[in-house]
Motif scaffolding. Sequence first.
Motif, PDB file in Angstrom:
ATOM      1  N   TYR A 132       0.911  -0.831   0.163  1.00  0.00           N
ATOM      2  CA  TYR A 132       0.146   0.101   0.455  1.00  0.00           C
ATOM      3  C   TYR A 132       0.312   1.411   0.058  1.00  0.00           C
ATOM      4  N   ALA A 133       1.976   1.515   0.854  1.00  0.00           N
ATOM      5  CA  ALA A 133       2.349   2.385   1.165  1.00  0.00           C
ATOM      6  C   ALA A 133       3.050   2.465   0.228  1.00  0.00           C
ATOM      7  N   ALA A 134       4.203   1.385  -0.654  1.00  0.00           N
ATOM      8  CA  ALA A 134       4.486   2.280  -1.807  1.00  0.00           C
ATOM      9  C   ALA A 134       4.199   1.922  -3.426  1.00  0.00           C
ATOM     10  N   SER A 135       2.633   2.224  -3.111  1.00  0.00           N
ATOM     11  CA  SER A 135       1.705   2.331  -4.369  1.00  0.00           C
ATOM     12  C   SER A 135       0.981   3.943  -3.582  1.00  0.00           C
ATOM     13  N   GLY A 136       1.071   4.191  -2.842  1.00  0.00           N
ATOM     14  CA  GLY A 136       0.956   5.719  -2.326  1.00  0.00           C
ATOM     15  C   GLY A 136      -0.287   5.570  -1.513  1.00  0.00           C
ATOM     16  N   THR A 137      -1.222   4.256  -1.425  1.00  0.00           N
ATOM     17  CA  THR A 137      -2.577   4.312  -0.876  1.00  0.00           C
ATOM     18  C   THR A 137      -2.140   4.650   1.031  1.00  0.00           C
ATOM     19  N   GLU A 138      -2.912   5.968   0.766  1.00  0.00           N
ATOM     20  CA  GLU A 138      -3.126   5.609   2.354  1.00  0.00           C
ATOM     21  C   GLU A 138      -3.026   5.101   3.880  1.00  0.00           C
ATOM     22  N   ILE A 139      -2.309   4.801   4.440  1.00  0.00           N
ATOM     23  CA  ILE A 139      -2.301   3.888   5.060  1.00  0.00           C
ATOM     24  C   ILE A 139      -2.176   4.772   6.681  1.00  0.00           C
ATOM     25  N   SER A 140      -3.152   3.896   7.940  1.00  0.00           N
ATOM     26  CA  SER A 140      -2.835   4.213   9.183  1.00  0.00           C
ATOM     27  C   SER A 140      -2.044   2.413  10.299  1.00  0.00           C
ATOM     28  N   TYR A 141      -0.827   3.013  10.414  1.00  0.00           N
ATOM     29  CA  TYR A 141      -0.221   1.975  11.479  1.00  0.00           C
ATOM     30  C   TYR A 141      -0.893   1.655  12.765  1.00  0.00           C
ATOM     31  N   SER A 142      -1.168   1.076  12.867  1.00  0.00           N
ATOM     32  CA  SER A 142      -2.139   0.760  14.296  1.00  0.00           C
ATOM     33  C   SER A 142      -1.357   0.150  14.879  1.00  0.00           C
ATOM     34  N   GLY A 143       0.266  -0.055  16.395  1.00  0.00           N
ATOM     35  CA  GLY A 143       1.151   0.058  16.576  1.00  0.00           C
ATOM     36  C   GLY A 143       0.037  -0.841  17.449  1.00  0.00           C
ATOM     37  N   LEU A 144       0.988  -2.140  17.971  1.00  0.00           N
ATOM     38  CA  LEU A 144       1.016  -3.252  19.141  1.00  0.00           C
ATOM     39  C   LEU A 144       1.539  -2.378  20.495  1.00  0.00           C
ATOM     40  N   SER A 145       2.106  -1.311  20.956  1.00  0.00           N
ATOM     41  CA  SER A 145       2.450  -0.491  21.353  1.00  0.00           C
ATOM     42  C   SER A 145       1.220   0.989  22.558  1.00  0.00           C
ATOM     43  N   GLY A 146       0.280   0.902  21.292  1.00  0.00           N
ATOM     44  CA  GLY A 146      -0.649   1.848  21.903  1.00  0.00           C
ATOM     45  C   GLY A 146      -0.069   2.465  20.462  1.00  0.00           C
ATOM     46  N   PRO A 147      -1.678   3.564  20.908  1.00  0.00           N
ATOM     47  CA  PRO A 147      -2.011   4.494  19.527  1.00  0.00           C
ATOM     48  C   PRO A 147      -0.448   5.308  19.720  1.00  0.00           C
ATOM     49  N   LEU A 148      -0.282   5.637  18.052  1.00  0.00           N
ATOM     50  CA  LEU A 148       0.882   6.114  17.060  1.00  0.00           C
ATOM     51  C   LEU A 148       0.460   8.220  17.131  1.00  0.00           C
ATOM     52  N   LEU A 149       0.851   8.620  17.989  1.00  0.00           N
ATOM     53  CA  LEU A 149       0.244   9.875  17.599  1.00  0.00           C
ATOM     54  C   LEU A 149       1.206  11.404  17.180  1.00  0.00           C
ATOM     55  N   PHE A 150       1.486  11.656  16.219  1.00  0.00           N
ATOM     56  CA  PHE A 150       2.524  12.370  16.146  1.00  0.00           C
ATOM     57  C   PHE A 150       1.889  13.421  15.872  1.00  0.00           C
ATOM     58  N   ASP A 151       3.803  14.682  16.322  1.00  0.00           N
ATOM     59  CA  ASP A 151       2.869  16.299  16.016  1.00  0.00           C
ATOM     60  C   ASP A 151       3.178  16.442  14.076  1.00  0.00           C
ATOM     61  N   GLU A 152       3.345  17.574  13.523  1.00  0.00           N
ATOM     62  CA  GLU A 152       4.207  17.743  12.172  1.00  0.00           C
ATOM     63  C   GLU A 152       5.419  18.533  12.159  1.00  0.00           C
ATOM     64  N   GLY A 153       5.836  17.826  13.226  1.00  0.00           N
ATOM     65  CA  GLY A 153       6.698  17.480  13.386  1.00  0.00           C
ATOM     66  C   GLY A 153       7.899  16.244  13.740  1.00  0.00           C
ATOM     67  N   GLY A 154       6.864  15.337  13.581  1.00  0.00           N
ATOM     68  CA  GLY A 154       6.964  14.107  13.893  1.00  0.00           C
ATOM     69  C   GLY A 154       7.510  13.775  15.469  1.00  0.00           C
ATOM     70  N   GLN A 155       7.068  14.849  16.241  1.00  0.00           N
ATOM     71  CA  GLN A 155       7.233  13.975  17.337  1.00  0.00           C
ATOM     72  C   GLN A 155       6.313  13.730  18.111  1.00  0.00           C
ATOM     73  N   GLN A 156       5.824  12.097  19.073  1.00  0.00           N
ATOM     74  CA  GLN A 156       4.974  11.501  19.319  1.00  0.00           C
ATOM     75  C   GLN A 156       4.357  12.145  20.707  1.00  0.00           C
ATOM     76  N   GLN A 157       3.220  12.645  20.422  1.00  0.00           N
ATOM     77  CA  GLN A 157       2.305  13.433  21.361  1.00  0.00           C
ATOM     78  C   GLN A 157       2.158  12.399  22.521  1.00  0.00           C
ATOM     79  N   LYS A 158       1.629  11.400  22.401  1.00  0.00           N
ATOM     80  CA  LYS A 158       1.412  10.984  23.470  1.00  0.00           C
ATOM     81  C   LYS A 158       2.001   9.239  23.377  1.00  0.00           C
ATOM     82  N   ALA A 159       2.950   9.222  24.341  1.00  0.00           N
ATOM     83  CA  ALA A 159       3.683   8.120  24.491  1.00  0.00           C
ATOM     84  C   ALA A 159       2.929   7.012  26.066  1.00  0.00           C
TER      85      ALA A 159
END
Length: 176
Positions: A132-159
């Motif tokens: 999907y990623a290589a073809s340009g399809t929008e994806i959302s990785y759902s992690g094992l460690s909980g939600p992965l939420l990043f700000d526009e700068g790429g910093q995790q908002q809530k760990a």
Amino acid sequence: ASVESAARFVNDLSTAVGDEKWHYFLSPFLETPVFPQNTVPGAVNGALGIGVLATGVDEAFFEKYKEEWSTEPLDGTYFYYDAAALTMLSLARMFHLEGSYSKDGFNDAIVSVAYRQGIQVKWNQLSQGLQYAASGTEISYSGLSGPLLFDEGGQQQKASVKYWTVQAGKVVDDAQ
């Protein structure tokens, strides 16, 4: 550091400088009774550790890991797996968008892959997610460690983190 290396460091430092009290800050891999047991008595009392709080352990991952490595995964395992998965998916997305790799492109790709829009990709769907990623399809990785939420700068908002200490030579959870 590994448990063996960290314990050796603490012991060598204690031997070199004597009874001076050091304030240690410890990584997730040192959250084991083996670490304080292998240090000079009292040397790491009061040390503060940080760990990954796995939210909702996936039983299929747990069993697959146990089958492959003949041991149960540590809490940090989920975090490191997610980091590797997010990196792979982000690199595939970035290459599709830019045709090359760059620091800024990687940052944008991480934010995009961790964003909550697109086709959800779970830990055991990485092959399909890479396609999907290589073809340009929008994806959302759902992690094992909980939600992965990043700000526009790429910093995790809530760990999902937890704290622990060493008290009387033992690892104690939920340190303040």
